[in-house]
Design a protein around this motif. Structure first.
Motif, short mmCIF file in Angstrom:
data_model
loop_
_atom_site.label_atom_id
_atom_site.label_comp_id
_atom_site.label_asym_id
_atom_site.label_seq_id
_atom_site.Cartn_x
_atom_site.Cartn_y
_atom_site.Cartn_z
N TYR A 108 0.83 -1.15 0.07
CA TYR A 108 -0.09 -0.13 -0.14
C TYR A 108 0.83 1.18 0.05
O TYR A 108 0.47 2.34 -0.71
CB TYR A 108 -0.90 0.07 1.20
CG TYR A 108 -2.26 1.00 1.13
CD1 TYR A 108 -3.42 0.64 0.82
CD2 TYR A 108 -1.91 2.17 1.06
CE1 TYR A 108 -4.42 1.23 0.88
CE2 TYR A 108 -2.96 3.10 1.02
CZ TYR A 108 -4.14 2.68 1.20
OH TYR A 108 -5.43 3.40 0.68
N ALA A 109 1.92 1.35 0.79
CA ALA A 109 2.68 2.48 0.97
C ALA A 109 3.66 2.65 -0.46
O ALA A 109 3.56 3.88 -0.82
CB ALA A 109 3.82 2.14 1.98
N PHE A 110 3.90 1.59 -0.97
CA PHE A 110 4.67 1.74 -2.32
C PHE A 110 3.58 2.12 -3.45
O PHE A 110 3.89 3.27 -4.26
CB PHE A 110 4.94 0.16 -2.71
CG PHE A 110 5.55 0.21 -4.43
CD1 PHE A 110 6.71 0.52 -4.66
CD2 PHE A 110 4.75 -0.24 -5.38
CE1 PHE A 110 7.37 0.59 -5.87
CE2 PHE A 110 5.32 -0.15 -6.66
CZ PHE A 110 6.46 0.02 -6.78
N TRP A 111 2.33 1.89 -3.41
CA TRP A 111 1.17 2.38 -4.39
C TRP A 111 1.20 4.00 -3.94
O TRP A 111 0.93 4.83 -5.17
CB TRP A 111 0.07 1.73 -4.13
CG TRP A 111 -1.12 2.62 -4.78
CD1 TRP A 111 -1.69 2.57 -6.12
CD2 TRP A 111 -2.03 3.18 -4.29
NE1 TRP A 111 -2.39 3.11 -6.57
CE2 TRP A 111 -3.10 3.70 -5.41
CE3 TRP A 111 -2.61 3.90 -2.98
CZ2 TRP A 111 -4.24 4.37 -5.04
CZ3 TRP A 111 -3.39 4.59 -2.90
CH2 TRP A 111 -4.29 4.90 -3.84
N LEU A 112 1.27 4.19 -2.68
CA LEU A 112 0.69 5.80 -2.59
C LEU A 112 2.08 6.67 -2.67
O LEU A 112 1.92 7.86 -3.43
CB LEU A 112 0.71 5.90 -0.89
CG LEU A 112 -0.24 7.12 -0.51
CD1 LEU A 112 -1.57 7.16 -1.31
CD2 LEU A 112 -0.43 6.93 0.90
N MET A 113 3.35 6.18 -2.61
CA MET A 113 4.53 6.72 -2.99
C MET A 113 4.38 7.01 -4.62
O MET A 113 4.83 8.02 -5.15
CB MET A 113 5.94 6.15 -2.32
CG MET A 113 6.06 6.22 -1.05
SD MET A 113 7.61 5.72 -0.43
CE MET A 113 7.31 3.96 -0.87
N GLY A 114 4.05 5.91 -5.21
CA GLY A 114 3.97 5.93 -6.73
C GLY A 114 2.92 7.03 -7.10
O GLY A 114 3.22 7.61 -8.12
N ARG A 115 2.02 7.18 -6.47
CA ARG A 115 1.04 8.34 -6.92
C ARG A 115 1.49 9.66 -6.58
O ARG A 115 1.42 10.66 -7.37
CB ARG A 115 -0.29 8.09 -5.91
CG ARG A 115 -1.09 6.80 -6.33
CD ARG A 115 -1.61 6.98 -7.80
NE ARG A 115 -2.29 8.22 -8.23
CZ ARG A 115 -2.10 8.71 -9.38
NH1 ARG A 115 -1.60 7.77 -10.46
NH2 ARG A 115 -2.63 9.98 -9.74
#
Length: 521
Positions: free
Chosen positions: A508-515
């Motif tokens: 989830y953190a990886f997705w949010l940082m990607g955004r």
């Protein structure tokens, strides 16, 4: 694995608990995406919802009738036996009655699977089809102001939780007062018959009060056509044409399943969805698996009941905190999430399809609203906080369970054995109960992200695939309890549960940082 005679009862219980869970999860893995696809491609929302309601009611009533037949007077009576010198002591009950009860019990298990599938279809229809349409268009019935999406999701979840808590208590109290499980089954039959038309009436009332719900859905058949073409078998001219038809149907289903997966991983919110689905692997919740372990470790049922009440209180509190937290995080100056612009794709290079997020014409004015974007921003940030909270609250339970598995007596003879280790017992109860706040809030976040960021023509298919993946993790949960089936080995299941939750938080953190990288924030 060395197992003593004294450990056999606990071992048998731990092994038998996963059976129904395994079969139910397998059924959801196989059929959930098809159910979601059916909801997406059904033109009438009302007819679809009423179909799921009817199937669910029929199945529940049939199961209650079966239970009423099984729970007969002779169950409590002493079983007559006959003794023969050649074959020994045998059951002297009528063979027909004995066989029919076994068959009915198997039928009950099958009906339980059908009930769960119909419930999944019902939830998909309501949460991913009705609710987004209602919020988008706004109800015109008596000119009531519509709820925003976060409030509506929270209120519906609150009602669902209250019903799940209140119904078993009421039924159990009735059966305790009457001392008759059979009367309890009859009561359930009557209640289902009485509430069936009421549910029809309320669904139709909401449908009539919302213009968007009354409109036939715009069905995107492009994906289905591509799947049909790719799954077409040109060998229909063979003489074994029945076999070929069966193979074609099977291959077509496999191709459709693959297309559903491709569609799921082609959305921009598959990472948070998968992260929340992975939590179904965890045994650190007051389900049958953990309860059996605690009972066989000397926890009293009274203590476990109070633990479940505390867990339910945390779950219920999440429905009040969720809308407030979404507004608070969404109104902050630096938002973590914004819808992708036209032509923009996700930052993940392994995504098999470009992002499927696009604003549908019917709800474009709603999703382009700054309030809607602010809510989506708040939900995306709250999701990370929720899964992180779940991880942090579960970590203390692992050393406590480790100590129970290794230091406590192997087979406690008293349900008060926990009183000699009060601190350890309370640590498990508080840790597992508090984790429900983060986990339930996270599920609401994943639900709203899918409602807001997946196209209307594929929301239900996405939800069905999401349910299949969640059941895959649930299946792994039960498989782990089979592999590590003894009480002493349960610590490994608990440790692996926390590791999986940590992996979900990382995803989830990886997705949010990607955004943030895509938006330059």
């Amino acid at each position: 694995m060395d197992v003593s005679i004294d450990e056999l009862p606990a071992l048998c219980i731990l092994l038998t608990v996963p059976i129904s869970g395994i079969t139910t999860n397998l059924a959801i893995i196989v059929f959930a995406s098809s159910l979601g696809r059916w909801v997406d491609h059904a033109p009438s929302r009302l007819r679809t919802l009423l179909t799921t309601v009817s199937v669910n009611r029929v199945v529940v009533i049939a199961a209650c009738v079966c239970w009423a037949i099984v729970i007969t007077k002779d169950v409590q009576e002493e079983i007559p036996t006959s003794t023969d010198a050649a074959i020994g002591t045998t059951d002297a009950r009528p063979l027909k009655l004995h066989q029919w009860k076994d068959a009915i019990f198997l039928l009950i298990l099958a009906l339980g699977i059908l009930e769960r599938l119909s419930r999944v279809a019902n939830l998909i229809s309501i949460e991913r089809d009705w609710v987004p349409s209602m919020v988008a268009a706004g109800t015109t019935y008596k000119q009531q102001a519509p709820y925003d999406l976060s409030r509506l999701n929270a209120v519906m979840s609150r009602i669902d939780l209250i019903c799940k808590l209140g119904s078993p208590i009421a039924i159990s109290a009735f059966m305790s007062a009457t001392n008759s499980p059979r009367l309890g089954a009859v009561l359930l039959i009557g209640l289902n018959f009485l509430t069936w038309p009421f549910e029809y009436w309320t669904a139709r009332l909401v449908w009539q009060g919302n213009e968007q719900l009354r409109q036939e859905k715009v069905v995107d058949g492009s994906g289905v056509k591509e799947c049909a073409i790719s799954g077409r078998n040109d060998g229909a001219g063979f003489t074994l044409h029945n076999l070929l038809d069966a193979l074609k149907a099977t291959s077509g289903w496999v191709v459709q399943y693959g297309c559903s997966l491709q569609q799921y991983f082609g959305t921009e919110v598959w990472m948070p969805s998968l992260a929340m689905s992975s939590l179904h692997f965890s045994v650190l919740t007051f389900s049958s698996t953990l309860i059996v372990f605690l009972v066989n470790s000397g926890f009293s049922m009274t203590l476990i009941t109070w633990a479940e009440v505390l867990s339910a209180a945390f779950e219920l509190s999440s429905t009040f905190l969720f809308p407030w937290a979404v507004r608070l995080l969404g109104n902050s100056e630096r938002t973590a999430y914004q819808p992708l612009s036209d032509g923009e794709t996700t930052s993940t290079p392994t995504t098999p399809l470009p992002s499927t997020f696009s604003v549908h014409e019917a709800i474009q004015t709603h999703d382009s609203n700054p309030t809607s974007q602010s809510q989506t921003a708040g939900v995306s940030r709250l999701g990370l906080l929720s899964i992180t909270l779940t991880l942090l609250t579960l970590i203390p339970s692992v050393p406590a369970i480790w100590r129970i598995s290794t230091a406590w007596p192997t087979t406690p003879n008293s349900p008060t054995a926990w009183q000699t280790h009060t601190a350890t017992a309370l640590l498990i109860i508080i840790s597992v109960s508090a984790s429900r706040l983060g986990r339930f809030t996270g599920s609401l976040c994943a639900q709203q992200l899918a409602q807001s960021c997946v196209g209307p023509a594929s929301r239900s298919t996405f939800a069905g695939t999401e349910a299949s993946l969640a059941s895959t993790f649930g299946l792994a949960h039960y498989a782990a309890t089979v592999v590590w089936s003894s009480r002493e080995e349960f610590r490994w299941v608990a440790l692996s549960s926390v590791l999986v939750v940590a992996g979900g938080a990382g995803l989830y953190a990886f997705w949010l940082m990607g955004r943030r990288r895509v938006l330059g924030r």
